[in-house]
Design a protein around this motif. Structure first.
Motif, mmCIF file in Angstrom:
data_model
loop_
_atom_site.group_PDB
_atom_site.id
_atom_site.type_symbol
_atom_site.label_atom_id
_atom_site.label_comp_id
_atom_site.label_asym_id
_atom_site.label_seq_id
_atom_site.Cartn_x
_atom_site.Cartn_y
_atom_site.Cartn_z
ATOM 1 N N ALA A 291 -58.609 67.734 0.884
ATOM 2 C CA ALA A 291 -57.544 68.210 -0.006
ATOM 3 C C ALA A 291 -57.734 67.692 -1.427
ATOM 4 O O ALA A 291 -57.497 68.421 -2.401
ATOM 5 C CB ALA A 291 -56.182 67.792 0.539
ATOM 6 N N VAL A 292 -58.138 66.429 -1.568
ATOM 7 C CA VAL A 292 -58.367 65.874 -2.902
ATOM 8 C C VAL A 292 -59.518 66.601 -3.582
ATOM 9 O O VAL A 292 -59.463 66.919 -4.782
ATOM 10 C CB VAL A 292 -58.636 64.365 -2.824
ATOM 11 N N ALA A 293 -60.571 66.883 -2.826
ATOM 12 C CA ALA A 293 -61.694 67.632 -3.383
ATOM 13 C C ALA A 293 -61.261 69.038 -3.785
ATOM 14 O O ALA A 293 -61.635 69.540 -4.855
ATOM 15 C CB ALA A 293 -62.837 67.684 -2.368
ATOM 16 N N ASP A 294 -60.469 69.682 -2.936
ATOM 17 C CA ASP A 294 -59.980 71.032 -3.237
ATOM 18 C C ASP A 294 -59.082 71.048 -4.462
ATOM 19 O O ASP A 294 -59.025 72.046 -5.196
ATOM 20 C CB ASP A 294 -59.220 71.603 -2.038
ATOM 21 N N LEU A 295 -58.355 69.957 -4.686
ATOM 22 C CA LEU A 295 -57.468 69.868 -5.852
ATOM 23 C C LEU A 295 -58.254 70.079 -7.136
ATOM 24 O O LEU A 295 -57.812 70.801 -8.043
ATOM 25 C CB LEU A 295 -56.777 68.501 -5.866
ATOM 26 N N PHE A 296 -59.433 69.470 -7.208
ATOM 27 C CA PHE A 296 -60.234 69.599 -8.428
ATOM 28 C C PHE A 296 -61.037 70.887 -8.469
ATOM 29 O O PHE A 296 -61.577 71.247 -9.510
ATOM 30 C CB PHE A 296 -61.156 68.376 -8.563
ATOM 31 N N ASP A 297 -61.103 71.584 -7.358
ATOM 32 C CA ASP A 297 -61.697 72.921 -7.363
ATOM 33 C C ASP A 297 -60.681 73.975 -7.756
ATOM 34 O O ASP A 297 -61.045 75.123 -8.027
ATOM 35 C CB ASP A 297 -62.260 73.261 -5.973
ATOM 36 N N GLY A 298 -59.403 73.581 -7.795
ATOM 37 C CA GLY A 298 -58.331 74.506 -8.133
ATOM 38 C C GLY A 298 -58.156 74.658 -9.631
ATOM 39 O O GLY A 298 -58.972 74.201 -10.440
ATOM 40 N N ARG A 299 -57.036 75.278 -10.010
ATOM 41 C CA ARG A 299 -56.792 75.610 -11.417
ATOM 42 C C ARG A 299 -56.538 74.385 -12.284
ATOM 43 O O ARG A 299 -56.702 74.439 -13.500
ATOM 44 C CB ARG A 299 -55.609 76.579 -11.519
ATOM 45 N N CYS A 300 -56.115 73.274 -11.674
ATOM 46 C CA CYS A 300 -55.843 72.066 -12.469
ATOM 47 C C CYS A 300 -57.042 71.120 -12.478
ATOM 48 O O CYS A 300 -56.950 70.013 -13.015
ATOM 49 C CB CYS A 300 -54.615 71.341 -11.925
ATOM 50 N N GLY A 301 -58.167 71.534 -11.899
ATOM 51 C CA GLY A 301 -59.319 70.649 -11.795
ATOM 52 C C GLY A 301 -59.867 70.172 -13.124
ATOM 53 O O GLY A 301 -60.394 69.061 -13.229
ATOM 54 N N SER A 302 -59.733 70.977 -14.159
ATOM 55 C CA SER A 302 -60.286 70.600 -15.460
ATOM 56 C C SER A 302 -59.249 69.976 -16.383
ATOM 57 O O SER A 302 -59.562 69.653 -17.535
ATOM 58 C CB SER A 302 -60.889 71.830 -16.137
ATOM 59 N N THR A 303 -58.021 69.784 -15.895
ATOM 60 C CA THR A 303 -56.963 69.219 -16.748
ATOM 61 C C THR A 303 -56.505 67.832 -16.314
ATOM 62 O O THR A 303 -55.964 67.089 -17.131
ATOM 63 C CB THR A 303 -55.738 70.150 -16.770
ATOM 64 N N ILE A 304 -56.678 67.477 -15.049
ATOM 65 C CA ILE A 304 -56.168 66.191 -14.558
ATOM 66 C C ILE A 304 -56.897 65.035 -15.220
ATOM 67 O O ILE A 304 -58.123 64.920 -15.141
ATOM 68 C CB ILE A 304 -56.292 66.095 -13.029
ATOM 69 N N GLU A 305 -56.131 64.172 -15.869
ATOM 70 C CA GLU A 305 -56.684 63.004 -16.541
ATOM 71 C C GLU A 305 -56.469 61.726 -15.747
ATOM 72 O O GLU A 305 -57.282 60.798 -15.840
ATOM 73 C CB GLU A 305 -56.052 62.853 -17.932
ATOM 74 N N SER A 306 -55.381 61.637 -15.007
ATOM 75 C CA SER A 306 -55.126 60.435 -14.215
ATOM 76 C C SER A 306 -54.618 60.831 -12.838
ATOM 77 O O SER A 306 -53.789 61.732 -12.713
ATOM 78 C CB SER A 306 -54.112 59.511 -14.912
ATOM 79 N N LEU A 307 -55.146 60.139 -11.824
ATOM 80 C CA LEU A 307 -54.800 60.421 -10.437
ATOM 81 C C LEU A 307 -54.567 59.102 -9.716
ATOM 82 O O LEU A 307 -55.411 58.203 -9.754
ATOM 83 C CB LEU A 307 -55.930 61.199 -9.760
ATOM 84 N N VAL A 308 -53.408 58.983 -9.068
ATOM 85 C CA VAL A 308 -53.053 57.767 -8.342
ATOM 86 C C VAL A 308 -53.055 58.084 -6.850
ATOM 87 O O VAL A 308 -52.304 58.952 -6.391
ATOM 88 C CB VAL A 308 -51.672 57.240 -8.775
ATOM 89 N N LEU A 309 -53.896 57.341 -6.110
ATOM 90 C CA LEU A 309 -54.061 57.576 -4.674
ATOM 91 C C LEU A 309 -53.847 56.296 -3.873
ATOM 92 O O LEU A 309 -54.370 56.148 -2.765
ATOM 93 C CB LEU A 309 -55.470 58.123 -4.396
ATOM 94 N N ASP A 310 -53.059 55.380 -4.381
ATOM 95 C CA ASP A 310 -52.872 54.081 -3.731
ATOM 96 C C ASP A 310 -52.352 54.236 -2.306
ATOM 97 O O ASP A 310 -51.400 54.986 -2.050
ATOM 98 C CB ASP A 310 -51.890 53.222 -4.532
ATOM 99 N N GLN A 311 -52.995 53.520 -1.391
ATOM 100 C CA GLN A 311 -52.576 53.447 0.005
ATOM 101 C C GLN A 311 -52.431 54.810 0.684
ATOM 102 O O GLN A 311 -51.531 55.025 1.495
ATOM 103 C CB GLN A 311 -51.278 52.647 0.130
ATOM 104 N N CYS A 312 -53.312 55.731 0.351
ATOM 105 C CA CYS A 312 -53.431 56.977 1.117
ATOM 106 C C CYS A 312 -54.408 56.687 2.259
ATOM 107 O O CYS A 312 -55.632 56.748 2.077
ATOM 108 C CB CYS A 312 -53.939 58.111 0.231
#
Length: 420
Positions: A291-312
């Motif tokens: 899902a995280v990989a797919d997130l960056f393949d989606g429409r927001c993949g080139s806009t996300i500057e910060s991503l917090v994934l603590d304790q996933c």
């Protein structure tokens, strides 16, 4: 007057500053006779007043201070945070007199209840009304007001409100959300973190489809939210041309701790949130590497500057290797928080090296010639590496050495390495 001018924006958060003001003004012939009331008399003449946990503001003094302050038409900002003496009657008094108030902060005022807001929203058209509305209010902060459950009347009088903060207002009910969404159409930032009883699927859909100017939405720890709610909000926003921009304008989104959200919610966001820059997915145990990989393949993949994934807890090295292969990630992502994830040095090395040289590194030889740097060079700042049990920093230091020798970019990477 000269002394007042110099101190016109002074606030008395600490007794030391207040005492210095007293010492200075006591040398002037026109100094107040009762020096204990100096903070009250001085702040009554300014347009910014802060009485946060002020030792001078106790009991009757607080009432007198509010009476003095709210008679000043110039008063625009008032901070009463963490003041245990602020009660409903005081807030009602403010709404009656401080008609030009633009910023009101009442964080952690433990005695405030919804009754304080019932009459704040009363309009002057009602002959029986005693209190007015805060029509000029732009920022309202009620964080951790434990007894606050309804602000419906207040919302009707705040059509210009741009920021609303209700962090950990756990008693807040869904009616408050409906009132904000229907009346406060200028809202740009809304913090409902921890308001689990107020934020459910229907409320999120209403927020996203009713507030066209909203850019920041914080709904972490709202555990009643489900994948269906995110999906409905996305489909509702995209089904009508008039609604299309409403959800896609969100730039900052926090859904951390919404324990029922899974990969489906993340993929829905990736397909629709075209302006998303900051995303917090912490504590979402059901979210996987794919899902995280797919997130960056989606429409927001080139806009996300910060991503917090603590304790996933479901995340592994695989998502880091996948991101390292994605050139969009290497161009946009600047901050990545990975506290307590089950990841290794090799995976961190792969992503950092790919970003630094402007392309994929996983599976390639370390002797391969890096791309030309300059505008393509990019350093991802990792946060929380020291909390990851699989991180030894050996390979990360290898990256630092590689960049220093091959690319001359060692200093930038060194700043984001944790202490061993």
């Amino acid at each position: 007057m000269e002394v007042e001018r110099r101190l016109s924006r002074a606030s008395f958060h600490c007794a030391t500053l207040a005492q210095k003001c007293i010492d200075v003004l006591s040398r002037f012939p026109a100094a107040p006779k009762d020096m204990a009331r100096l903070p009250l008399e001085l702040e009554a003449r300014v347009n910014i007043a802060a009485m946060t946990s002020n030792p001078f503001m106790k009991g009757d003094d607080l009432v007198a201070a509010l009476d003095d302050l709210t008679t000043a038409a110039a008063l625009e900002e008032l901070d009463l945070s963490r003041h245990s003496n602020v009660k409903d009657a005081h807030l009602l008094n403010i709404s009656k007199r401080a008609r030009n108030l633009r910023v009101l902060c009442i964080d952690e005022c433990s005695h405030l209840t919804s009754k304080a807001f019932d009459s704040v929203g009363t309009t002057d058209d009602d002959e029986s009304a005693t209190f007015g509305v805060l029509e000029e209010l732009r920022v309202l902060s009620c964080n951790s007001c434990a007894k606050l459950h309804d602000i419906e009347r207040l919302a009707y009088g705040m059509g210009q409100l741009e920021e609303a903060h209700f962090f950990e207002c756990k008693a807040l009910q869904s009616g408050a959300i409906h009132a904000l969404a229907s009346q406060c159409l200028e809202l740009r930032s809304l913090d409902l973190t921890g308001c689990a009883d107020a934020v459910r699927d229907d409320e999120v859909q209403m927020i996203l489809t009713s507030l066209p100017k909203l850019r920041v939405l914080l709904i972490g720890n709202c555990y009643r939210l489900t994948d269906a709610g995110i999906a409905r909000a996305v489909s509702s926003a995209s089904s009508s041309p008039s609604h299309a921009p409403l959800f896609t304008n969100i730039e900052t989104l926090d859904i951390s701790g919404c324990c029922h959200l899974t990969d489906n919610a993340v993929r829905s966001l990736g397909a629709s949130a075209v302006q998303l820059r900051h995303l917090n997915l912490s504590f979402l145990d059901a979210v996987t590497d794919e899902a995280v990989a797919d997130l960056f393949d989606g429409r927001c993949g080139s806009t996300i500057e910060s991503l917090v994934l603590d304790q996933c807890d479901s995340l592994t090295d695989d998502f880091l290797f996948a991101l390292a292969k994605n050139e969009r990630v290497c161009c946009s992502l600047k901050e990545l928080s990975v506290s307590f994830l089950n990841i290794s040095d090799e995976a961190v090395f792969a992503l950092m090296r790919a970003a630094a040289v402007g392309g994929s590194s996983h599976g390639s030889s370390t002797k391969s010639k890096p791309r030309a740097l300059g505008s393509e060079r990019h350093v991802i700042n990792f946060h929380g590496l020291a909390d990851c049990p699989g991180i030894t920093l050996a390979v990360t230091r290898k990256l630092l050495s590689y960049l220093e020798q091959e690319c001359g970019a060692g200093r930038g990477v060194a700043s984001c390495l944790p202490v061993a």
